[in-house]
Write a protein that holds these residues in place. Sequence first.
Motif, PDB file in Angstrom:
ATOM      1  N   GLN A   1       0.644  -2.818   0.998  1.00 21.27           N
ATOM      2  CA  GLN A   1       1.280  -1.518   1.170  1.00 21.27           C
ATOM      3  C   GLN A   1       1.234  -0.704  -0.122  1.00 21.27           C
ATOM      4  O   GLN A   1       1.046   0.517  -0.103  1.00 21.27           O
ATOM      5  CB  GLN A   1       2.734  -1.682   1.619  1.00 21.27           C
ATOM      6  N   ALA A   2       1.382  -1.384  -1.259  1.00 28.70           N
ATOM      7  CA  ALA A   2       1.296  -0.688  -2.541  1.00 28.70           C
ATOM      8  C   ALA A   2      -0.086  -0.064  -2.707  1.00 28.70           C
ATOM      9  O   ALA A   2      -0.215   1.069  -3.193  1.00 28.70           O
ATOM     10  CB  ALA A   2       1.592  -1.653  -3.686  1.00 28.70           C
ATOM     11  N   PHE A   3      -1.128  -0.780  -2.292  1.00 21.95           N
ATOM     12  CA  PHE A   3      -2.493  -0.244  -2.409  1.00 21.95           C
ATOM     13  C   PHE A   3      -2.672   0.997  -1.547  1.00 21.95           C
ATOM     14  O   PHE A   3      -3.296   1.978  -1.964  1.00 21.95           O
ATOM     15  CB  PHE A   3      -3.510  -1.318  -2.012  1.00 21.95           C
ATOM     16  N   VAL A   4      -2.104   0.975  -0.350  1.00 27.80           N
ATOM     17  CA  VAL A   4      -2.174   2.154   0.519  1.00 27.80           C
ATOM     18  C   VAL A   4      -1.539   3.349  -0.176  1.00 27.80           C
ATOM     19  O   VAL A   4      -2.101   4.457  -0.212  1.00 27.80           O
ATOM     20  CB  VAL A   4      -1.476   1.889   1.866  1.00 27.80           C
ATOM     21  N   ASP A   5      -0.360   3.137  -0.768  1.00 28.32           N
ATOM     22  CA  ASP A   5       0.337   4.229  -1.444  1.00 28.32           C
ATOM     23  C   ASP A   5      -0.392   4.685  -2.706  1.00 28.32           C
ATOM     24  O   ASP A   5      -0.337   5.869  -3.066  1.00 28.32           O
ATOM     25  CB  ASP A   5       1.765   3.799  -1.780  1.00 28.32           C
ATOM     26  N   LEU A   6      -1.075   3.764  -3.359  1.00 27.88           N
ATOM     27  CA  LEU A   6      -1.896   4.146  -4.513  1.00 27.88           C
ATOM     28  C   LEU A   6      -3.041   5.056  -4.088  1.00 27.88           C
ATOM     29  O   LEU A   6      -3.318   6.085  -4.733  1.00 27.88           O
ATOM     30  CB  LEU A   6      -2.462   2.888  -5.190  1.00 27.88           C
ATOM     31  N   THR A   7      -3.693   4.718  -3.010  1.00 29.57           N
ATOM     32  CA  THR A   7      -4.830   5.529  -2.540  1.00 29.57           C
ATOM     33  C   THR A   7      -4.377   6.884  -2.020  1.00 29.57           C
ATOM     34  O   THR A   7      -5.145   7.848  -2.052  1.00 29.57           O
ATOM     35  CB  THR A   7      -5.605   4.793  -1.437  1.00 29.57           C
ATOM     36  N   LEU A   8      -3.135   6.972  -1.552  1.00 29.38           N
ATOM     37  CA  LEU A   8      -2.597   8.238  -1.054  1.00 29.38           C
ATOM     38  C   LEU A   8      -1.983   9.087  -2.168  1.00 29.38           C
ATOM     39  O   LEU A   8      -1.544  10.216  -1.918  1.00 29.38           O
ATOM     40  CB  LEU A   8      -1.544   7.970   0.031  1.00 29.38           C
ATOM     41  N   GLY A   9      -1.914   8.526  -3.382  1.00 34.69           N
ATOM     42  CA  GLY A   9      -1.339   9.274  -4.493  1.00 34.69           C
ATOM     43  C   GLY A   9       0.167   9.258  -4.522  1.00 34.69           C
ATOM     44  O   GLY A   9       0.788   9.993  -5.300  1.00 34.69           O
ATOM     45  N   GLN A  10       0.778   8.395  -3.712  1.00 35.23           N
ATOM     46  CA  GLN A  10       2.246   8.300  -3.701  1.00 35.23           C
ATOM     47  C   GLN A  10       2.760   7.303  -4.730  1.00 35.23           C
ATOM     48  O   GLN A  10       3.967   7.185  -4.942  1.00 35.23           O
ATOM     49  CB  GLN A  10       2.709   7.903  -2.294  1.00 35.23           C
ATOM     50  N   LEU A  11       1.858   6.588  -5.357  1.00 40.93           N
ATOM     51  CA  LEU A  11       2.175   5.594  -6.382  1.00 40.93           C
ATOM     52  C   LEU A  11       1.085   5.711  -7.445  1.00 40.93           C
ATOM     53  O   LEU A  11      -0.068   6.026  -7.121  1.00 40.93           O
ATOM     54  CB  LEU A  11       2.177   4.190  -5.754  1.00 40.93           C
ATOM     55  N   ASP A  12       1.453   5.488  -8.717  1.00 39.77           N
ATOM     56  CA  ASP A  12       0.493   5.704  -9.801  1.00 39.77           C
ATOM     57  C   ASP A  12      -0.167   4.424 -10.307  1.00 39.77           C
ATOM     58  O   ASP A  12      -1.334   4.447 -10.713  1.00 39.77           O
ATOM     59  CB  ASP A  12       1.187   6.400 -10.972  1.00 39.77           C
ATOM     60  N   CYS A  13       0.580   3.340 -10.335  1.00 44.72           N
ATOM     61  CA  CYS A  13       0.014   2.117 -10.898  1.00 44.72           C
ATOM     62  C   CYS A  13       0.679   0.884 -10.303  1.00 44.72           C
ATOM     63  O   CYS A  13       1.686   0.986  -9.595  1.00 44.72           O
ATOM     64  CB  CYS A  13       0.142   2.101 -12.427  1.00 44.72           C
ATOM     65  N   ALA A  14       0.096  -0.267 -10.612  1.00 45.84           N
ATOM     66  CA  ALA A  14       0.626  -1.528 -10.101  1.00 45.84           C
ATOM     67  C   ALA A  14       0.469  -2.597 -11.165  1.00 45.84           C
ATOM     68  O   ALA A  14      -0.503  -2.619 -11.922  1.00 45.84           O
ATOM     69  CB  ALA A  14      -0.113  -1.945  -8.830  1.00 45.84           C
ATOM     70  N   MET A  15       1.452  -3.481 -11.231  1.00 45.56           N
ATOM     71  CA  MET A  15       1.366  -4.689 -12.048  1.00 45.56           C
ATOM     72  C   MET A  15       1.467  -5.839 -11.058  1.00 45.56           C
ATOM     73  O   MET A  15       2.514  -6.051 -10.440  1.00 45.56           O
ATOM     74  CB  MET A  15       2.503  -4.752 -13.073  1.00 45.56           C
ATOM     75  N   ASP A  16       0.356  -6.567 -10.876  1.00 46.43           N
ATOM     76  CA  ASP A  16       0.338  -7.562  -9.803  1.00 46.43           C
ATOM     77  C   ASP A  16      -0.640  -8.685 -10.128  1.00 46.43           C
ATOM     78  O   ASP A  16      -1.299  -8.680 -11.172  1.00 46.43           O
ATOM     79  CB  ASP A  16      -0.035  -6.902  -8.472  1.00 46.43           C
ATOM     80  N   LEU A  17      -0.746  -9.632  -9.205  1.00 44.91           N
ATOM     81  CA  LEU A  17      -1.618 -10.787  -9.374  1.00 44.91           C
ATOM     82  C   LEU A  17      -3.090 -10.386  -9.331  1.00 44.91           C
ATOM     83  O   LEU A  17      -3.474  -9.495  -8.570  1.00 44.91           O
ATOM     84  CB  LEU A  17      -1.342 -11.808  -8.268  1.00 44.91           C
ATOM     85  N   PRO A  18      -3.933 -11.067 -10.110  1.00 44.43           N
ATOM     86  CA  PRO A  18      -5.366 -10.770 -10.070  1.00 44.43           C
ATOM     87  C   PRO A  18      -5.951 -10.879  -8.669  1.00 44.43           C
ATOM     88  O   PRO A  18      -6.797 -10.066  -8.281  1.00 44.43           O
ATOM     89  CB  PRO A  18      -5.972 -11.825 -11.007  1.00 44.43           C
ATOM     90  N   ALA A  19      -5.520 -11.875  -7.915  1.00 41.83           N
ATOM     91  CA  ALA A  19      -6.054 -12.077  -6.571  1.00 41.83           C
ATOM     92  C   ALA A  19      -5.782 -10.877  -5.670  1.00 41.83           C
ATOM     93  O   ALA A  19      -6.554 -10.587  -4.753  1.00 41.83           O
ATOM     94  CB  ALA A  19      -5.445 -13.336  -5.946  1.00 41.83           C
ATOM     95  N   ASN A  20      -4.679 -10.166  -5.948  1.00 38.90           N
ATOM     96  CA  ASN A  20      -4.350  -8.988  -5.143  1.00 38.90           C
ATOM     97  C   ASN A  20      -5.083  -7.742  -5.631  1.00 38.90           C
ATOM     98  O   ASN A  20      -5.574  -6.939  -4.838  1.00 38.90           O
ATOM     99  CB  ASN A  20      -2.844  -8.726  -5.189  1.00 38.90           C
ATOM    100  N   VAL A  21      -5.163  -7.574  -6.937  1.00 40.40           N
ATOM    101  CA  VAL A  21      -5.672  -6.329  -7.515  1.00 40.40           C
ATOM    102  C   VAL A  21      -7.200  -6.284  -7.597  1.00 40.40           C
ATOM    103  O   VAL A  21      -7.824  -5.285  -7.228  1.00 40.40           O
ATOM    104  CB  VAL A  21      -5.081  -6.110  -8.925  1.00 40.40           C
ATOM    105  N   MET A  22      -7.804  -7.379  -8.069  1.00 44.87           N
ATOM    106  CA  MET A  22      -9.227  -7.337  -8.406  1.00 44.87           C
ATOM    107  C   MET A  22     -10.132  -7.065  -7.211  1.00 44.87           C
ATOM    108  O   MET A  22     -11.188  -6.445  -7.357  1.00 44.87           O
ATOM    109  CB  MET A  22      -9.632  -8.640  -9.092  1.00 44.87           C
TER     110      MET A  22
END
Length: 324
Positions: free
Chosen positions: A190-211
């Motif tokens: 869900q955080a990734f969806v909000d990042l792509t929509l511009g509703q969130l600016d950044c994330a601090m998360d696990l490599p498996a999730n982010v990379m």
Amino acid sequence: MKFWRTLARLLGALASAAFCASSASAAFPDKTVTIVVPFAAGSSADANVRVLAEKLRDVLNTTVVVENKPGANGMIGAGAVVRSAPDGYTVLYHSASLVINPWLVKDAPEPTQTLVPIAQVASTPYILAVRSELGIRSVADFVAYAKANPGRLSCSSYGVGSPPHLALELLKQSAGIQVVHVPYRTGFAQAFVDLTLGQLDCAMDLPANVMQHAASGKLVVVGATAPSRLVSVKDVPVISTDHPDAVVTGWSGFFAPAGTPPEVVRKLEEAVRSAIADPTVLKNLATVGMSPSTAVTRDEFTKTVGSDYRRFGAIIKATGIKIQ
């Protein structure tokens, strides 16, 4: 004479108890070993420990069962192990949240007093990623943007008081910046969806999730919280280059109740270290983005648990983090 007879009986009882304890340690294990996992069945932690359990059965030459006791951010399972007999037959598999809970929740087990570290299984850094439209390409860019726009950046983690949340707070403290933390208990999807929509600016998360999303071009990975560059994320610079106080490494490992005989703890440590080195276990850890802790000794793991407990407690107190 009565005094001496009483003293002799007492000394005899103590000697007998010591002999029984020594015999029990020598025979360990001669019955089922239960691994308590304080997370739900089917979770990544559960999947990791079940692969390990299969190898531990062979190494210990006894039955090893996994018992899930989820709830209260891992405290239900941890509490069950703390209250169990200190004989090595009930052990805990937990993450770094074990040393965070006591600072956030009343009556959470204090790990450095109630548990004995057996062996570290794996570790992982956390990844700081930003949406590409911001034009941020490095940690220095991130800090400069945050200073120019205090309080405007919003950054996710997977929960209040989670290790990546504390990693963000340590970076904020080190760099002197203001960033709004937004917890996503539903996970990074869900955080990734909000990042792509511009509703969130950044994330601090696990490599498996982010990379896995970095190749899409919608996210820019700017730094890892590891103390040095890791093979698993070799192309990602480390935040510690400019902000050494922001190093945070998530870990998982085994614990026994305080008072467990040292000989039993040693046998369990040897078994776990042997299991970690198995190719099947190594492959499984790599799949979920974890680095195996094959070279980490029990003394080193014990120091990590203690130092993380104190350091996380300090940042929680300094920032006033509370679970609502």
